[in-house]
Scaffold this active site. Structure first.
Site, PDB file in Angstrom:
ATOM      1  CB  SER A  37      -0.911   0.027   1.223  1.00  0.00           C
ATOM      2  OG  SER A  37      -1.639   1.250   1.283  1.00  0.00           O
ATOM      3  CG  HIS A  79      -8.299  -2.984 -12.305  1.00  0.00           C
ATOM      4  ND1 HIS A  79      -9.517  -3.612 -12.402  1.00  0.00           N
ATOM      5  CD2 HIS A  79      -8.168  -2.631 -11.012  1.00  0.00           C
ATOM      6  CE1 HIS A  79     -10.100  -3.627 -11.210  1.00  0.00           C
ATOM      7  NE2 HIS A  79      -9.289  -3.033 -10.356  1.00  0.00           N
ATOM      8  CE  LYS A  97     -17.235  -8.366  -9.361  1.00  0.00           C
ATOM      9  NZ  LYS A  97     -16.316  -8.273  -8.231  1.00  0.00           N
ATOM     10  CB  THR A 256     -22.289 -10.431  -2.954  1.00  0.00           C
ATOM     11  OG1 THR A 256     -23.504  -9.764  -2.581  1.00  0.00           O
ATOM     12  CG2 THR A 256     -21.647  -9.716  -4.122  1.00  0.00           C
TER      13      THR A 256
END
Length: 345
Positions: A37, A79, A97, A256
């Site tokens: 991070s 991404h 995604k 989910t």
């Protein structure tokens, strides 16, 4: 027992902390090698339960020799660059995604992975849940007759100010965050040949420069229709339904579900309506285990991997998302090239 796949994690996103890191740590197939991070304190807090290395630089993590694969839960706009960096460093990649916001970029990344014998997976976890296999089986067995239409919806309550899903520069907006789910569900059940017949994206009413809702009409080459809804300012909904000439099947908690959830398929046919209750399944564990097995199968120095169903589904999904933007007046018309199109060297 083969050695576990050593995974480095780029970023400390909520999905990484809540779902993916616990699954990576729990399975014998994988171990968490490092967490990176740009905020070292955040990385340290995230890594502490797992006793893994803390890295302050994404570029350092993707080149660590004791990292076999990289998990990318960064904001959507980041991404493509970090997936490419990881692949060029010889790492397998599991990326959240959507893989990218550009079908051409996605094709190039998959091509790069294939040529280097690396696994690149887009992390669409719900397709690995057993309830969808059960639904496919019911449809294939003719329970609802000939398929006529597909309906899917995924929406969540209003996001707070400052949420990254509302920041356009980071790839925010309903389409990229929640719209991916019903679009991928349509790909999963309707397959190749899908096109967008119409689309509406609703801009945020509070002045934030992202879409917060959307509605999409799809069609297949043989006339099956699809209706998709999604949003970031709604009562919660997560469902889909397949409607046929002789009946239908509806699934709630479709995208989910928690690991202990017992799915209920609501079925209507000529004999009436009934519920089919399934056993619980864990789509997160299934995803991580599947990725680890794909990495092992690839092997060190393997020849370029063949195009698989998951890649084809990801690319069809990417084309549809681009087409939604175009139909809604927010993007250019997608080119729809073949898999042998533009590639990275």
């Amino acid at each position: 027992m083969p050695s576990p796949v050593r995974v480095g994690v780029l970023g400390c996103a909520d999905i990484a902390r809540r779902r993916m890191l616990p699954a990576l740590a729990a399975l014998e197939d994988t171990e968490i090698a490092a967490v990176a991070s740009r905020d070292v304190e955040t990385a340290a807090r995230t890594a502490m339960p797992y006793g893994c290395r803390v890295v302050a630089d994404y570029a350092e993590l993707v080149t660590l020799p004791d990292v076999d694969a990289v998990y990318v839960p960064l904001p959507v706009a980041l991404h493509a660059a970090w997936v490419e960096a990881a692949l060029r460093a010889g790492k397998h990649v599991l990326a959240e995604k959507p893989l990218t916001t550009d079908p051409e970029r996605s094709r190039a990344l998959f091509a790069l992975a294939r040529r280097r014998g690396l696994v690149l997976w887009e992390n669409v976890m719900f397709v690995h849940h057993a309830q969808h296999t059960a639904v496919r089986r019911l449809v294939a067995d003719g329970l609802i007759g000939e398929l006529r239409s597909f309906h899917a919806a995924f929406a969540v309550p209003r996001r707070p100010d400052g949420d990254i899903r509302l920041v356009p520069e980071l790839g925010g907006g309903a389409l990229w965050d929640v719209g991916v789910y019903p679009v991928r569900a349509a790909v999963h059940f309707l397959g190749a040949g899908l096109r967008v017949a119409g689309a509406v994206l609703t801009r945020d009413r509070y002045g934030r420069q992202v879409d917060t809702a959307g509605s999409v009409l799809l069609r297949t080459a043989d006339g099956v229709g699809g209706h998709l809804e999604f949003g970031l300012d709604h009562a919660y909904r997560s469902s889909y339904a397949l409607w046929g000439s002789e009946g239908g099947v509806t699934v709630e908690h479709a995208f989910t579900p928690p690991a202990g959830h017992r799915p209920v398929l609501r079925v209507a046919d000529r004999t009436g309506t009934r519920e089919i209750v399934l056993g619980p399944d864990d789509q997160v564990t299934n995803t991580v285990r599947g990725f680890a097995r794909a990495v092992r199968a690839a092997g060190t120095g393997a020849r370029p991997l063949p195009v698989g169903r998951a890649e084809e589904a990801s690319l069809l999904q990417a084309d549809l998302l681009a087409e939604v933007l175009h139909r809604a007046g927010l993007g250019l018309a997608p080119a729809r090239p073949s898999l042998s199109g533009t590639e990275y060297s």
